[in-house]
Scaffold this motif. Structure first.
Motif, PDB file in Angstrom:
ATOM      1  N   PRO A 116       0.823  -1.225   0.000  1.00 56.30           N
ATOM      2  CA  PRO A 116       0.000   0.000   0.000  1.00 56.30           C
ATOM      3  C   PRO A 116       0.848   1.263   0.000  1.00 56.30           C
ATOM      4  CG  PRO A 116      -0.651  -1.488   1.776  1.00 56.30           C
ATOM      5  CD  PRO A 116       0.609  -2.021   1.211  1.00 56.30           C
ATOM      6  N   LEU A 117       1.898   1.254   0.812  1.00 55.87           N
ATOM      7  CA  LEU A 117       2.771   2.422   0.885  1.00 55.87           C
ATOM      8  C   LEU A 117       3.471   2.640  -0.444  1.00 55.87           C
ATOM      9  CD1 LEU A 117       3.892   4.579   2.799  1.00 55.87           C
ATOM     10  CD2 LEU A 117       5.802   3.038   3.248  1.00 55.87           C
ATOM     11  N   TYR A 118       3.942   1.552  -1.001  1.00 59.81           N
ATOM     12  CA  TYR A 118       4.656   1.618  -2.276  1.00 59.81           C
ATOM     13  C   TYR A 118       3.748   2.211  -3.353  1.00 59.81           C
ATOM     14  CZ  TYR A 118       7.449   0.230  -6.231  1.00 59.81           C
ATOM     15  OH  TYR A 118       8.188   0.244  -7.367  1.00 59.81           O
ATOM     16  N   ASP A 119       2.523   1.726  -3.323  1.00 64.10           N
ATOM     17  CA  ASP A 119       1.549   2.193  -4.290  1.00 64.10           C
ATOM     18  C   ASP A 119       1.330   3.708  -4.155  1.00 64.10           C
ATOM     19  OD1 ASP A 119       0.021   1.176  -6.359  1.00 64.10           O
ATOM     20  OD2 ASP A 119      -1.804   1.551  -5.208  1.00 64.10           O
ATOM     21  N   LEU A 120       1.159   4.112  -2.908  1.00 71.08           N
ATOM     22  CA  LEU A 120       0.927   5.520  -2.628  1.00 71.08           C
ATOM     23  C   LEU A 120       2.087   6.370  -3.130  1.00 71.08           C
ATOM     24  CD1 LEU A 120      -1.055   7.419  -1.108  1.00 71.08           C
ATOM     25  CD2 LEU A 120       0.404   7.154   0.880  1.00 71.08           C
ATOM     26  N   LEU A 121       3.304   5.905  -2.857  1.00 72.14           N
ATOM     27  CA  LEU A 121       4.485   6.674  -3.239  1.00 72.14           C
ATOM     28  C   LEU A 121       4.652   6.722  -4.752  1.00 72.14           C
ATOM     29  CD1 LEU A 121       7.127   5.623  -0.588  1.00 72.14           C
ATOM     30  CD2 LEU A 121       5.748   7.676  -0.691  1.00 72.14           C
ATOM     31  N   SER A 122       4.484   5.560  -5.385  1.00 71.94           N
ATOM     32  CA  SER A 122       4.750   5.551  -6.817  1.00 71.94           C
ATOM     33  C   SER A 122       3.667   6.320  -7.572  1.00 71.94           C
ATOM     34  CB  SER A 122       4.865   4.128  -7.341  1.00 71.94           C
ATOM     35  OG  SER A 122       3.638   3.480  -7.204  1.00 71.94           O
ATOM     36  N   HIS A 123       2.515   6.528  -6.937  1.00 71.33           N
ATOM     37  CA  HIS A 123       1.509   7.389  -7.571  1.00 71.33           C
ATOM     38  C   HIS A 123       1.617   8.817  -7.072  1.00 71.33           C
ATOM     39  CE1 HIS A 123      -0.396   3.599  -8.802  1.00 71.33           C
ATOM     40  NE2 HIS A 123      -0.802   4.318  -9.822  1.00 71.33           N
ATOM     41  N   LYS A 124       2.728   9.150  -6.491  1.00 73.26           N
ATOM     42  CA  LYS A 124       2.995  10.525  -6.042  1.00 73.26           C
ATOM     43  C   LYS A 124       1.897  11.032  -5.120  1.00 73.26           C
ATOM     44  CE  LYS A 124       3.822  10.698 -10.658  1.00 73.26           C
ATOM     45  NZ  LYS A 124       3.278  11.257 -11.864  1.00 73.26           N
ATOM     46  N   TYR A 125       1.481  10.183  -4.217  1.00 74.17           N
ATOM     47  CA  TYR A 125       0.431  10.531  -3.245  1.00 74.17           C
ATOM     48  C   TYR A 125      -0.876  10.928  -3.924  1.00 74.17           C
ATOM     49  CZ  TYR A 125       4.059  10.587   0.347  1.00 74.17           C
ATOM     50  OH  TYR A 125       5.050  10.246   1.187  1.00 74.17           O
ATOM     51  N   TYR A 126      -1.024  10.566  -5.164  1.00 72.37           N
ATOM     52  CA  TYR A 126      -2.242  10.851  -5.930  1.00 72.37           C
ATOM     53  C   TYR A 126      -2.567  12.341  -6.008  1.00 72.37           C
ATOM     54  CZ  TYR A 126      -3.066   5.864  -5.765  1.00 72.37           C
ATOM     55  OH  TYR A 126      -2.934   4.522  -5.923  1.00 72.37           O
ATOM     56  N   VAL A 127      -1.558  13.179  -5.844  1.00 70.99           N
ATOM     57  CA  VAL A 127      -1.851  14.619  -5.851  1.00 70.99           C
ATOM     58  C   VAL A 127      -2.346  15.071  -7.224  1.00 70.99           C
ATOM     59  CG1 VAL A 127      -0.888  16.905  -5.543  1.00 70.99           C
ATOM     60  CG2 VAL A 127      -0.206  15.068  -4.036  1.00 70.99           C
ATOM     61  N   ASP A 128      -1.695  14.573  -8.260  1.00 75.12           N
ATOM     62  CA  ASP A 128      -2.133  14.941  -9.607  1.00 75.12           C
ATOM     63  C   ASP A 128      -3.582  14.568  -9.821  1.00 75.12           C
ATOM     64  OD1 ASP A 128      -0.144  16.288 -10.877  1.00 75.12           O
ATOM     65  OD2 ASP A 128       0.960  14.478 -11.413  1.00 75.12           O
ATOM     66  N   GLU A 129      -3.916  13.353  -9.389  1.00 69.20           N
ATOM     67  CA  GLU A 129      -5.288  12.878  -9.585  1.00 69.20           C
ATOM     68  C   GLU A 129      -6.268  13.734  -8.785  1.00 69.20           C
ATOM     69  OE1 GLU A 129      -2.711  11.003  -9.195  1.00 69.20           O
ATOM     70  OE2 GLU A 129      -2.702   9.576 -10.865  1.00 69.20           O
ATOM     71  N   ILE A 130      -5.859  14.074  -7.563  1.00 64.98           N
ATOM     72  CA  ILE A 130      -6.752  14.876  -6.722  1.00 64.98           C
ATOM     73  C   ILE A 130      -6.986  16.238  -7.355  1.00 64.98           C
ATOM     74  CG2 ILE A 130      -6.950  16.039  -4.503  1.00 64.98           C
ATOM     75  CD1 ILE A 130      -5.406  13.670  -3.286  1.00 64.98           C
ATOM     76  N   TYR A 131      -5.885  16.862  -7.835  1.00 63.63           N
ATOM     77  CA  TYR A 131      -6.033  18.173  -8.475  1.00 63.63           C
ATOM     78  C   TYR A 131      -6.924  18.066  -9.701  1.00 63.63           C
ATOM     79  CZ  TYR A 131      -2.444  20.396  -5.644  1.00 63.63           C
ATOM     80  OH  TYR A 131      -1.743  20.916  -4.611  1.00 63.63           O
ATOM     81  N   ASP A 132      -6.692  17.020 -10.445  1.00 57.27           N
ATOM     82  CA  ASP A 132      -7.475  16.836 -11.656  1.00 57.27           C
ATOM     83  C   ASP A 132      -8.947  16.744 -11.302  1.00 57.27           C
ATOM     84  OD1 ASP A 132      -7.471  16.486 -14.477  1.00 57.27           O
ATOM     85  OD2 ASP A 132      -8.143  14.437 -14.103  1.00 57.27           O
ATOM     86  N   PHE A 133      -9.217  15.959 -10.249  1.00 58.99           N
ATOM     87  CA  PHE A 133     -10.600  15.728  -9.875  1.00 58.99           C
ATOM     88  C   PHE A 133     -11.224  16.968  -9.244  1.00 58.99           C
ATOM     89  CE2 PHE A 133     -13.815  14.197  -6.864  1.00 58.99           C
ATOM     90  CZ  PHE A 133     -14.647  13.546  -7.760  1.00 58.99           C
ATOM     91  N   LEU A 134     -10.448  17.653  -8.411  1.00 56.94           N
ATOM     92  CA  LEU A 134     -11.029  18.763  -7.645  1.00 56.94           C
ATOM     93  C   LEU A 134     -11.018  20.085  -8.404  1.00 56.94           C
ATOM     94  CD1 LEU A 134      -9.858  18.354  -3.955  1.00 56.94           C
ATOM     95  CD2 LEU A 134     -12.082  17.926  -4.959  1.00 56.94           C
ATOM     96  N   ILE A 135     -10.009  20.298  -9.236  1.00 56.81           N
ATOM     97  CA  ILE A 135      -9.866  21.628  -9.839  1.00 56.81           C
ATOM     98  C   ILE A 135     -10.028  21.597 -11.359  1.00 56.81           C
ATOM     99  CG2 ILE A 135      -8.342  23.598 -10.110  1.00 56.81           C
ATOM    100  CD1 ILE A 135      -7.105  22.747  -7.404  1.00 56.81           C
ATOM    101  N   VAL A 136      -9.223  20.769 -12.006  1.00 53.19           N
ATOM    102  CA  VAL A 136      -9.188  20.850 -13.468  1.00 53.19           C
ATOM    103  C   VAL A 136     -10.522  20.448 -14.083  1.00 53.19           C
ATOM    104  CG1 VAL A 136      -8.020  20.043 -15.518  1.00 53.19           C
ATOM    105  CG2 VAL A 136      -6.741  20.362 -13.412  1.00 53.19           C
ATOM    106  N   LYS A 137     -11.019  19.282 -13.684  1.00 48.16           N
ATOM    107  CA  LYS A 137     -12.264  18.798 -14.284  1.00 48.16           C
ATOM    108  C   LYS A 137     -13.432  19.735 -13.993  1.00 48.16           C
ATOM    109  CE  LYS A 137     -11.541  14.183 -15.667  1.00 48.16           C
ATOM    110  NZ  LYS A 137     -10.797  13.267 -14.773  1.00 48.16           N
ATOM    111  N   PRO A 138     -13.645  20.124 -12.711  1.00 52.50           N
ATOM    112  CA  PRO A 138     -14.765  21.037 -12.471  1.00 52.50           C
ATOM    113  C   PRO A 138     -14.643  22.333 -13.252  1.00 52.50           C
ATOM    114  CG  PRO A 138     -13.977  20.150 -10.418  1.00 52.50           C
ATOM    115  CD  PRO A 138     -13.022  19.703 -11.462  1.00 52.50           C
ATOM    116  N   THR A 139     -13.423  22.878 -13.357  1.00 53.32           N
ATOM    117  CA  THR A 139     -13.267  24.132 -14.089  1.00 53.32           C
ATOM    118  C   THR A 139     -13.713  23.975 -15.530  1.00 53.32           C
ATOM    119  OG1 THR A 139     -11.350  24.538 -12.722  1.00 53.32           O
ATOM    120  CG2 THR A 139     -11.669  25.980 -14.605  1.00 53.32           C
ATOM    121  N   LYS A 140     -13.254  22.902 -16.143  1.00 53.78           N
ATOM    122  CA  LYS A 140     -13.652  22.664 -17.535  1.00 53.78           C
ATOM    123  C   LYS A 140     -15.148  22.473 -17.629  1.00 53.78           C
ATOM    124  CE  LYS A 140      -9.639  20.604 -19.726  1.00 53.78           C
ATOM    125  NZ  LYS A 140      -8.953  19.338 -19.864  1.00 53.78           N
TER     126      LYS A 140
END
Lengths: 99, 622, 487
Positions: B536-560
């Motif tokens: 689980p930790l490895y997954d979290l790290l290799s996905h960069k703490y999912y920050v990109d995904e979170i931003y995409d979901f919270l900011i980029v997609k709603p803005t568009k």
């Protein structure tokens, strides 16, 4: 003859003209009704001209007669043209200008 | 005396203009020569300025403002086009032009086969010019100008291979993130102008201590708004996601912009505005906190990446975190010192990585490398020096700067044991991940059979050697940096001695190296076991703490989505519809009214008579 | 009078007339007295002596730049209109008429003359969009004309009432703006008159939410006309605010500034946000114009020197940038036959010169510091920040400005990268870069973008005295509607 009498005659002729204009459907009769109205006014003008010893009224009457004559010329021409093209003289049917 | 300092800025600008206009018409050799020559000339002018500065007694070295012309004068808003020559800006000049020159030379070899060679050098020169504007600015306005121009240069260079969709996207991401920072800085400039009536550094910093009590709302607002810019530019949390993606650019770019110079602008900004920051201890604390969190956050992500440049990029973030920690703790010259050593060893690491990538024809995955120490001896040695410096191995430059920061994190006025502990932990991580890369890349056997690695040409190797020398010996400059910058910061950093803490920190670094060696050299077969255990930790790290995904979901997609929604609902079905409806309704009403015109003469006549009678009645009876 | 076929003569007259007006405006610029805040180069001819309506023109620091800008864009637009294939003679004639109308608006000092020129702009625009336009051109041009007419007729009412009220008090019939400017109206009168003027100008600019004619008109408009439309004509509204609303109705301005500020800021964000969702390059630039024009309006109603000077500068900037962007769109469309971002990609490889100029203009449009757009935006937002007109909303308004700048960087990059970068496979064969002529059209704009960015002082210096006197206008005649003279 008193002024009242003249006024009364003029007014009644005018009313006859108006009624005729509204009631009749034949454009020729309507035309004549219009002439009646005009002439009722002429009558008034001429009478008052003699009452007031002024020529103005008579001049005006002449003027109106001239205009009426011109009007008749144009009006009759229009009526003739309409009759020629439509073969129908009922003014209620001539309503191409409606909005 | 310092008017000649304008030449420092002028040379790269001329280089940019010349290369972008005539780049395609002149031979390749000349392009390289112009590109490097301009930066070299500005480095030389920097040395001249430095010597002029050193001739002055320390207290007179401050506030040498060189005005070129009045830039604007609108009401109370007056601004000169001016540069500020003082130890801090000259220090930055040295790093920018010095490291910049070395990287330019390296690029001559690295980009040799690129069809758009001249465009590359034009952009690089533009970058150097912009960075010099940033550090030379004598007021907040031109600071912002430089700030945005380096963002532009970074955008252009990240997206240099413009047919590569991922590079184009990465460039856009970097630019937009930086614009967010710019906006923060612009608003900060407004607050500053409102409070001080001027944007000039000298005036603002002279007036500030008398105007504000510590932690005044206004000064907190100013410092925090400036921080938005600093965090965006220096890829601190939460505005960090562009930096790893920025590795889409050519490697010299990563070395120059995303390691040595531009990303450190945030640190420079705080050091430059230290007068304001000292009035806002809360903000200082915040900076130190964000810095140390970024250091460990980025360090942890770097441990599991396989892209050699991304590892170094995360390491840059992590080291920037240390610098922010230092300036947040108020030990500015230590921050600047680490900035310098970091510029040396990180540029070195990137260039060495670039050399590896170059010889493997663009391969960046460390799993496909290995055993390169035999075929690329110089690259190997220089990378090792860089890695040691980064890990803080004793007597390398990184050792001096990082150890001092770690020690200050406990001993400085605002330091505490938590900062120290995290800093040490991050130092351990740093040592681990960089040696993980080292062992993957240079030790063992080559894991991609088709490749034929070879040592890079001399023009790339010599810059590596120069930087390696600096990375190795740069630590000796520490005391000089401190005393040179002390007039700016108004004090000399205290040197603490705490054998226990020093030993622990050192042990963390060496422990990290040892762990990496153990894992990747000795017990390679047990790797998968560890990976599974920590899945689980490895997954979290290799996905960069999912920050990109979170931003995409919270900011980029709603803005568009809101954009599309507004166009559909507010624009087409809202405003357009309303206005059209007004027109249509008017039409409808007039159609209703037009029914009165029936065309029947007798109706007209009746209406006329009725009207006349009404008027008559009105006249007679009223 | 010129035969339809004689294209050369048409071109000669077009360029000659536009060039002459540019030359004259440059002469104006050179001989303009920088320190003087009064109207300069005033000329007067009696026009309708019975009603004291005169042909009265002159320039001050504000209209000076508008005149130069219009003449500059007029020449470029007319040269570019030679690419029109059909009806070139009429097209050029109408373009010249449009330029004349716009210049007249900027020059007129007589309120009736102003109104006449104001309406004069409308006629050529109607035909330019209606005849040479594309898509839903008739719908667009009707919408534009009716929308604008509603506003301008209200303005006529206000213009006439102004003179009548002035007459009622002083027994002096005048339409001379310089005289009327110094009259003080009572607040209630100010309110409705301001509202009438405001509506006319707000529609022309346009201010959110009165903008819905703009996307249709811009998308339908042929690009040469669009250069004048967006570059010069949209500035007449903002100019009207400065020339009429601010000096005539100071108290009304004070009470409405906050509302207008909010509207303008909403327009800034709204336009930018919708631009994000556009695929059509022309529509994208149109919506970005709404956003940028919001900046200009908010700067004017910040009602301080920094804000207004920033706005005037930004009017010039936007005129240059937006028209250059439309030129670029035209160049792309002429070559690729489409403006749809989904169908465009990787043009930079085939068109390096276009790529370079597009990049510069795009960067100026998104407000990159160091280029002209930033100077204007910075001054405007600084004016808003320090303004006392927005009753505590300044911070929010500036923040909205910031959001729209961030959005601008997104949609501009989206537009630029979408069309210019990315894979350059399957580009049509024989795709050529812009030629020498086209480059010459775009080059002056590029140079100005850099020049104003590097050295805005000479531009601002000429604006300053006029803005200064505008803000410190003395009201010598104190008027109250229906009352006797007060001095």
């Amino acid at each position: 003859m008193g002024e009242q009498f003249v006024l009364l005659i003029s007014a009644s002729i005018f009313c006859v003209g108006t009624a005729g204009f509204i009631i009749r459907k034949n454009p020729l009769i309507m035309f004549m009704s219009v002439e009646l109205m005009l002439n009722s006014v002429n009558f008034l003008l001429v009478t008052y001209s003699s009452f007031l010893n002024s020529l103005d009224g008579q001049i005006f009457a002449l003027m109106i007669m001239t205009v009426a004559a011109a009007e008749v010329v144009v009006g009759l021409a229009i009526i003739l043209t309409i009759f020629r093209t439509r073969h129908d003289m009922d003014v209620d049917h001539i309503d191409v200008l409606k909005g | 005396m310092f008017a000649s300092s304008w030449l420092i800025l002028l040379f790269p600008l001329l280089g940019f203009i010349g290369l972008s206009w005539y780049g395609n018409c002149i031979p390749k050799k000349l392009v390289g020569l112009v590109g490097c020559g301009t930066v070299g000339a500005s480095f030389f002018m920097t040395l001249v300025t430095l010597s002029n500065l050193l001739l002055l007694p320390p207290e007179e070295r401050l506030g040498q403002v060189q005005t070129l012309y009045q830039w604007v004068s609108a009401g109370s808003f007056k601004l000169d086009l001016a540069i500020l020559v003082d130890p801090l800006s000259v220090f930055m000049f040295l790093i920018v032009t010095g490291v910049g020159f070395v990287i330019h030379v390296y690029s001559v070899g690295y980009m040799h086969d690129d069809p758009e060679y001249s465009r590359f050098f034009a952009y690089l020169n533009l970058f150097i010019f912009s960075m010099l504007v940033l550090v030379a600015a004598a007021d907040f306005f031109f600071l912002i100008v430089g700030w945005a121009l380096v963002g532009l240069a970074s955008y252009l260079l990240i997206g240099f291979w413009r047919e590569k969709p991922s590079a184009v996207l990465a460039a856009r991401k970097a630019f937009v993130m930086n614009v967010i920072g710019d906006v923060g800085m612009v608003i900060a400039a407004f607050v500053i102008f409102e409070s001080f009536g001027t944007l000039s550094f000298v005036d603002v910093f002279t007036a500030a201590p008398g105007m504000f009590r510590p932690n005044d709302d206004t000064v907190l607002l100013i410092t925090l708004l400036l921080l938005v810019g600093a965090f965006a530019k220096s890829a601190q949390l939460p505005l960090h996601t562009w930096l790893p993606d920025a590795m889409e650019g050519p490697t010299p770019v990563s070395a120059l912009i995303h390691a040595a110079t531009m990303v450190t602008a945030g640190v420079y900004l705080i050091a430059r505005c230290h007068v304001l920051y000292e009035l806002a201890p809360y903000t200082m604390y915040f900076i130190a906190g964000v810095g140390i969190i970024t250091a460990i956050f980025a360090g942890s992500m770097a441990m599991v990446q396989y892209d050699i440049k991304r590892v170094i990029a995360y390491s840059t973030m992590s080291q920037l975190g240390y610098m922010f920690l230092a300036v947040g703790l108020g030990v500015y010259s230590l921050g600047m010192f680490h900035l310098m050593t970091h510029a040396f060893f990180k540029a070195l690491l990137f260039l060495a990585a670039g050399s590896v990538i170059h010889s493997l024809n663009g391969e960046q995955d460390i799993r496909k490398m290995g055993g390169l120490q035999k075929v690329m001896p110089v690259t190997h040695m220089t990378f090792l020096v860089g890695a040691l410096a980064l890990a803080g191995f004793p007597l390398t430059s990184g050792y001096f700067s990082k150890e001092a920061i770690i020690l200050s994190s406990y001993h400085a006025e605002m330091g505490n044991i938590v900062f120290w502990a995290i800093a040490v932990l991050a130092a351990g991580m740093t040592a681990f991940y960089i040696f993980r890369v080292y062992f993957y890349t240079f030790v063992g056997g080559l894991r991609s059979p088709g490749a034929h690695p070879h040592e890079s040409p001399l023009i790339m190797v010599v810059p590596l050697a120069v930087l390696a020398g600096l990375a190795l010996l740069g630590g000796l400059l520490g005391p000089w940096v401190d005393s040179f910058l002390s007039p700016v910061f108004g004090r000399v950093v205290e040197h603490h001695h705490d054998n226990l803490l020093e030993t622990i920190a050192l042990a963390a670094g060496i422990g990290g190296i040892a762990t990496a060696g153990l894992l990747y050299m000795v017990s390679k077969d047990r790797m998968s076991l560890i990976k599974e255990a920590m899945a689980p930790l490895y997954d979290l790290l290799s996905h960069k703490y999912y920050v990109d995904e979170i931003y995409d979901f919270l900011i980029v997609k709603p803005t568009k989505a809101i954009g599309v929604f507004m166009e559909q609902k507010a624009e087409r079905e809202g405003l357009d519809f309303t206005v059209d409806q007004i027109g249509l309704q008017v039409k409808e009403v007039s159609r209703a009214i037009s029914l009165w015109q029936s065309g029947k003469v007798r109706t007209y006549a009746l209406n006329m008579v009725a009207g006349m009678v009404t008027i008559l009645l009105f006249v007679v009876f009223m | 009078m010129i035969p339809r076929e004689n294209i050369a003569v048409v071109k000669m007259i077009g360029v000659g007339a536009a060039g002459a007006s540019l030359a004259l405006s440059l002469w104006l610029l050179l001989s303009f007295d920088t320190a003087n805040a009064e109207m300069q180069f005033v000329q007067m001819f009696h026009w309708v002596p019975a009603l004291h309506i005169n042909y009265l023109v002159g320039v001050d620091g504000i209209s000076l730049w508008m005149v130069v800008l219009t003449a500059f864009l007029g020449l470029i637009a007319i040269m570019f209109s030679f690419t029109q294939k059909e009806g070139l003679r009429n097209f050029v004639a109408l373009m010249l008429a449009l330029e004349a109308g716009t210049l007249g608006v900027f020059l007129a000092l007589d309120t009736i003359l102003f109104y006449v020129f104001w309406e004069l702009m409308l006629v050529p625009t109607y035909f330019l969009i209606g005849i040479w336009g594309e898509g839903r051109r008739v719908y667009a041009t009707m919408k534009f004309v009716i929308y604008t007419l509603v506003g301008s007729l209200l303005m006529l009412v206000a213009i006439l009432s102004l003179t009548m009220i002035h007459y009622g008090a002083t027994h002096d019939v005048t339409f001379d703006l310089r005289v009327l400017m110094h009259t003080h109206l009572d607040p209630a009168t100010q309110m409705w008159m301001f509202f009438f003027f405001f509506l006319a100008f707000a529609i022309k600019v346009p201010v959110f939410p009165l903008h819905s004619w703009l996307p249709h008109a811009y998308v339908a408009c042929p690009i040469p006309a669009l250069i004048l439309l967006t570059g010069a004509m949209s500035k007449t509204g903002a100019y009207g605010f400065l020339r009429f609303c601010l000096p005539l109705f100071p108290e009304a301005v004070e009470s409405f500034a906050a509302v207008i500020g909010v509207l303008a800021a909403t327009g800034m964000v709204y336009g930018a946000w919708i631009a994000l969702a556009q695929k059509d390059l022309k529509a994208l630039v149109a919506y970005s114009s709404i956003s940028h024009l919001g900046f200009i309006v908010i700067g004017i109603f910040a009602h301080n020197e920094t804000g207004i000077e920033g706005s005037v500068l930004q009017m010039v900037n936007h005129g240059i940038i937006a028209s250059a962007l439309f030129l670029i769109v035209a160049f792309i469309e002429m070559r690729m036959g489409t403006r749809n971002l989904n169908e465009l990609h990787g043009l930079s490889k085939a068109m390096p010169v276009l790529y370079g100029s597009f990049m510069l203009i795009m960067l100026a449009a998104l407000g990159l510091p160091g280029l002209n757009g930033f100077v204007g935006e910075f001054m405007i937002l600084m004016g808003v920040w320090t303004s006392s007109m927005f009753s505590g909303l300044s911070g929010i308004l500036v923040l909205m400005g910031g959001v729209s700048i961030v959005f601008a960087s997104i949609y501009m990059l989206y537009m630029f990268q979408g069309s210019m970068q990315g894979t350059s496979d399957n580009l049509p064969d024989g795709l050529t870069d812009i030629d020498r002529c086209e480059f010459k059209l775009i080059l002056p704009a590029c140079l100005l973008i850099i020049l104003i960015g590097l050295y805005p002082k000479p531009f601002i210096d000429r604006i300053t005295p006029s803005v200064d006197s505008l803000l410190h206008l003395e009201k010598t005649v104190n008027l109250h509607a229906g009352e006797e003279i007060h001095h």
